[in-house]
Write a protein that holds these residues in place. Structure first.
Motif, PDB file in Angstrom:
ATOM      1  N   VAL A  76      -1.068  -5.717  -5.119  1.00  0.00           N
ATOM      2  CA  VAL A  76      -0.435  -4.409  -5.325  1.00  0.00           C
ATOM      3  C   VAL A  76      -1.531  -3.347  -5.339  1.00  0.00           C
ATOM      4  N   VAL A  77      -1.536  -2.532  -4.296  1.00  0.00           N
ATOM      5  CA  VAL A  77      -2.563  -1.505  -4.121  1.00  0.00           C
ATOM      6  C   VAL A  77      -1.994  -0.109  -4.343  1.00  0.00           C
ATOM      7  N   GLY A  78      -0.729   0.098  -3.939  1.00  0.00           N
ATOM      8  CA  GLY A  78      -0.125   1.420  -3.994  1.00  0.00           C
ATOM      9  C   GLY A  78       0.098   1.920  -5.409  1.00  0.00           C
ATOM     10  N   PHE A  79      -0.011   3.224  -5.579  1.00  0.00           N
ATOM     11  CA  PHE A  79       0.149   3.878  -6.870  1.00  0.00           C
ATOM     12  C   PHE A  79       1.591   4.363  -6.999  1.00  0.00           C
ATOM     13  N   ASP A  80       2.381   3.679  -7.820  1.00  0.00           N
ATOM     14  CA  ASP A  80       3.785   4.026  -8.029  1.00  0.00           C
ATOM     15  C   ASP A  80       3.902   4.912  -9.272  1.00  0.00           C
ATOM     16  N   LYS A  81       5.083   5.439  -9.508  1.00  0.00           N
ATOM     17  CA  LYS A  81       5.323   6.226 -10.718  1.00  0.00           C
ATOM     18  C   LYS A  81       5.074   5.342 -11.941  1.00  0.00           C
ATOM     19  N   PRO A  82       4.519   5.915 -13.010  1.00  0.00           N
ATOM     20  CA  PRO A  82       4.120   5.099 -14.174  1.00  0.00           C
ATOM     21  C   PRO A  82       5.243   4.276 -14.792  1.00  0.00           C
ATOM     22  N   ASP A  83       6.501   4.736 -14.706  1.00  0.00           N
ATOM     23  CA  ASP A  83       7.596   4.002 -15.338  1.00  0.00           C
ATOM     24  C   ASP A  83       8.295   3.033 -14.391  1.00  0.00           C
ATOM     25  N   SER A  84       7.769   2.844 -13.190  1.00  0.00           N
ATOM     26  CA  SER A  84       8.383   1.931 -12.230  1.00  0.00           C
ATOM     27  C   SER A  84       8.253   0.486 -12.715  1.00  0.00           C
ATOM     28  N   GLN A  85       9.311  -0.313 -12.499  1.00  0.00           N
ATOM     29  CA  GLN A  85       9.348  -1.683 -13.012  1.00  0.00           C
ATOM     30  C   GLN A  85       9.456  -2.698 -11.881  1.00  0.00           C
ATOM     31  N   LEU A  86       8.828  -3.873 -12.086  1.00  0.00           N
ATOM     32  CA  LEU A  86       8.971  -5.013 -11.192  1.00  0.00           C
ATOM     33  C   LEU A  86       9.799  -6.075 -11.895  1.00  0.00           C
ATOM     34  N   CYS A  87      10.634  -6.792 -11.129  1.00  0.00           N
ATOM     35  CA  CYS A  87      11.479  -7.832 -11.722  1.00  0.00           C
ATOM     36  C   CYS A  87      11.511  -9.047 -10.798  1.00  0.00           C
ATOM     37  N   PHE A  88      10.950 -10.166 -11.261  1.00  0.00           N
ATOM     38  CA  PHE A  88      10.899 -11.379 -10.461  1.00  0.00           C
ATOM     39  C   PHE A  88      11.675 -12.501 -11.143  1.00  0.00           C
ATOM     40  N   ASN A  89      12.299 -13.337 -10.324  1.00  0.00           N
ATOM     41  CA  ASN A  89      12.969 -14.516 -10.828  1.00  0.00           C
ATOM     42  C   ASN A  89      11.924 -15.498 -11.354  1.00  0.00           C
ATOM     43  N   SER A  90      12.098 -15.942 -12.584  1.00  0.00           N
ATOM     44  CA  SER A  90      11.103 -16.804 -13.212  1.00  0.00           C
ATOM     45  C   SER A  90      10.883 -18.101 -12.430  1.00  0.00           C
ATOM     46  N   ASN A  91      11.969 -18.718 -11.977  1.00  0.00           N
ATOM     47  CA  ASN A  91      11.837 -19.963 -11.225  1.00  0.00           C
ATOM     48  C   ASN A  91      11.144 -19.748  -9.889  1.00  0.00           C
ATOM     49  N   GLU A  92      11.396 -18.595  -9.279  1.00  0.00           N
ATOM     50  CA  GLU A  92      10.728 -18.302  -8.006  1.00  0.00           C
ATOM     51  C   GLU A  92       9.216 -18.265  -8.181  1.00  0.00           C
ATOM     52  N   VAL A  93       8.781 -17.623  -9.249  1.00  0.00           N
ATOM     53  CA  VAL A  93       7.348 -17.545  -9.523  1.00  0.00           C
ATOM     54  C   VAL A  93       6.795 -18.930  -9.842  1.00  0.00           C
ATOM     55  N   LEU A  94       7.532 -19.677 -10.654  1.00  0.00           N
ATOM     56  CA  LEU A  94       7.082 -21.004 -11.082  1.00  0.00           C
ATOM     57  C   LEU A  94       6.997 -21.977  -9.913  1.00  0.00           C
ATOM     58  N   LEU A  95       8.044 -22.026  -9.106  1.00  0.00           N
ATOM     59  CA  LEU A  95       8.134 -23.044  -8.061  1.00  0.00           C
ATOM     60  C   LEU A  95       7.379 -22.674  -6.789  1.00  0.00           C
ATOM     61  N   SER A  96       7.212 -21.395  -6.540  1.00  0.00           N
ATOM     62  CA  SER A  96       6.562 -21.000  -5.283  1.00  0.00           C
ATOM     63  C   SER A  96       5.048 -21.109  -5.345  1.00  0.00           C
ATOM     64  N   GLY A  97       4.481 -20.976  -6.531  1.00  0.00           N
ATOM     65  CA  GLY A  97       3.032 -21.038  -6.649  1.00  0.00           C
ATOM     66  C   GLY A  97       2.324 -19.815  -6.098  1.00  0.00           C
ATOM     67  N   CYS A 105       0.817  -1.215   0.000  1.00  0.00           N
ATOM     68  CA  CYS A 105       0.000   0.000   0.000  1.00  0.00           C
ATOM     69  C   CYS A 105       0.852   1.267   0.000  1.00  0.00           C
ATOM     70  N   VAL A 106       2.085   1.150  -0.462  1.00  0.00           N
ATOM     71  CA  VAL A 106       3.007   2.284  -0.467  1.00  0.00           C
ATOM     72  C   VAL A 106       3.096   2.924  -1.844  1.00  0.00           C
ATOM     73  N   GLY A 107       3.190   2.089  -2.867  1.00  0.00           N
ATOM     74  CA  GLY A 107       3.461   2.587  -4.207  1.00  0.00           C
ATOM     75  C   GLY A 107       4.949   2.560  -4.458  1.00  0.00           C
ATOM     76  N   SER A 108       5.582   1.418  -4.196  1.00  0.00           N
ATOM     77  CA  SER A 108       7.030   1.278  -4.331  1.00  0.00           C
ATOM     78  C   SER A 108       7.357  -0.121  -4.827  1.00  0.00           C
ATOM     79  N   ALA A 109       8.111  -0.195  -5.915  1.00  0.00           N
ATOM     80  CA  ALA A 109       8.473  -1.501  -6.483  1.00  0.00           C
ATOM     81  C   ALA A 109       9.249  -2.348  -5.481  1.00  0.00           C
ATOM     82  N   SER A 110      10.142  -1.732  -4.710  1.00  0.00           N
ATOM     83  CA  SER A 110      10.926  -2.498  -3.743  1.00  0.00           C
ATOM     84  C   SER A 110      10.040  -3.089  -2.657  1.00  0.00           C
ATOM     85  N   VAL A 111       8.989  -2.358  -2.272  1.00  0.00           N
ATOM     86  CA  VAL A 111       8.075  -2.870  -1.250  1.00  0.00           C
ATOM     87  C   VAL A 111       7.216  -3.998  -1.827  1.00  0.00           C
ATOM     88  N   VAL A 112       6.876  -3.919  -3.097  1.00  0.00           N
ATOM     89  CA  VAL A 112       6.157  -5.023  -3.739  1.00  0.00           C
ATOM     90  C   VAL A 112       6.986  -6.299  -3.646  1.00  0.00           C
TER      91      VAL A 112
END
Length: 391
Positions: free
Chosen positions: A300-321, A277-284
């Motif tokens: 993700v509820v917070g409103f971040d700057k429009p050009d802010s980017q998120l970056c997740f490890n593909s395996n983390e997303v796949l394996l964690s569910g 609820c902050v609007g920060s990629a690092s907090v996401v």
């Protein structure tokens, strides 16, 4: 149709508005002219409005979607002053809440319970009216003044498309009704509709502003047994107890242990639901790391700057569910759900009183900005009418 055409003609109204002329500078109270509503539009006399952090974010921006001069404000309640042709669901004198999210009641999304993302009028940070791209405000020099969030409630009168207007029960106090236009709906809706919080679950909320507290209120009403607040401000602990928080984490007081490990220990593996609820990629990223494998949801509820980017490890997303979801206005469908939230407050279920920490007159609107930026207020209600003093 003839009766509506007569009512819709109207005349321009001169009134006061708080205009943002330069990023980060105090708003200027000026006289503006507000045009009569065109077809499908409603002119509203604003009773009171409140300051949302999204207003502050746009106010601080120097690059697009920033544009000047502009009338900010989008969390408000008012009374219909006049209507344009084709408007049938509200009439003069009705109490209404405007919303930045459209509900045209015609497209596939608006007719589905699965979405509040209108296809006919997609949400953008537009500075104009949605149907003709024009503005309904001019300043004392006759120059155009731009809109914000399709509402621009920092004006005594404003023009809003009917797709953004919801009629409500007028018995709710205006200083409480205005909160439902954005912050409360966003937070409660994120818990109820986006996450679908279950009874007995664990919740972690990152960022304890009005929306974070509203998420806690929604989780409390849904029966969550552990509600963890995460914030760098230690003063939020005392405030948070009013909203049902059971635990509080200050990341600066965790030593060398990252927040997600602290939450994992408190929840036997991670929270069932985490809300950013902050609007920060690092907090996401912190929130995603803190939710439980297998079924954990990060909202993700917070409103971040429009050009802010998120970056997740593909395996983390796949394996964690784990699931990560975004939400606009908590997936609330304004015309459908806002009246239900109003009723919930009137039935003494939904708590709104605790959110209002300050009230000021319109001419003191810049004080509301100071209070929010200094962390002293949750919501500051701004009364428009000099004859209607703060309670």
């Amino acid at each position: 149709m003839e009766e509506q055409e007569v009512r819709g003609r109207g005349k321009p109204i001169r009134c006061r508005a708080a205009i943002c002329r330069k990023a980060g500078e105090p708003l200027q109270i000026e006289e503006v002219e507000v045009a009569p509503p065109k077809a499908w539009e409603v002119r509203i006399k604003i009773i009171c409005t409140s300051l949302c952090h999204s207003d502050v974010t746009i106010w601080e921006m120097e690059v697009p979607p920033a544009i000047f001069p502009r009338i900010l404000g989008h969390e408000a309640v008012g009374v219909v002053e006049s209507v344009g042709v084709n408007v049938k669901e509200v009439k003069e004198g009705d109490t209404v809440i405007p919303s930045a999210i459209f509900e045209c009641q015609d497209c596939r999304d608006c007719n589905s319970k699965k979405s509040n993302k209108c296809s006919k009028f997609p949400f953008t940070f537009s500075s104009s009216m949605p149907r003709d791209g024009g503005t309904r405000f001019t300043d004392f020099k006759g120059e155009e003044v731009y809109h914000f969030g399709y509402i621009s409630s920092f004006s005594e009168y404003t023009v809003v498309d009917i797709a953004n207007v919801t009629k409500i029960d007028p018995s709710i106090p205006p200083s409480r009704a205005c909160l439902i236009g954005c912050g409360i709906s966003t937070g409660v809706g994120a818990a109820w509709k986006t996450a679908d919080v279950k009874a007995g679950s664990t919740v972690a909320i990152f960022g304890l502003g009005a929306i974070g507290f509203a998420v806690a209120e929604g989780a409390r009403l849904r029966g969550a047994t552990k509600i963890i607040g995460v914030d760098l401000n230690p003063n939020k602990l005392k405030i948070g107890k009013k909203f049902g928080f059971t635990d509080f984490i200050n990341p600066s007081s965790c030593g060398n242990k990252p927040v997600h490990e602290v939450i994992a220990e408190m929840t036997d593996g991670g929270a069932d639901y985490c809300f950013e609820c902050v609007g920060s990629a690092s907090v996401v990223h912190q929130a995603f790391a803190s939710c439980r494998k297998g079924w954990g949801k990060t909202i993700v509820v917070g409103f971040d700057k429009p050009d802010s980017q998120l970056c997740f490890n593909s395996n983390e997303v796949l394996l964690s569910g784990k699931i990560i979801m975004g939400t606009m206005l908590g997936d609330i469908k304004p015309k459908t759900d806002i009246p239900l939230l109003v009723k919930s407050y009137l039935d003494k279920e939904l708590r709104l009183d605790e959110f209002v920490t300050h009230e000021v007159q319109f001419e003191d609107i810049n004080k509301a900005f100071d209070l929010l930026l200094s962390g002293k207020s949750i919501r500051c209600v701004i009364w428009m009418d000099k004859q209607n003093p703060p309670l």
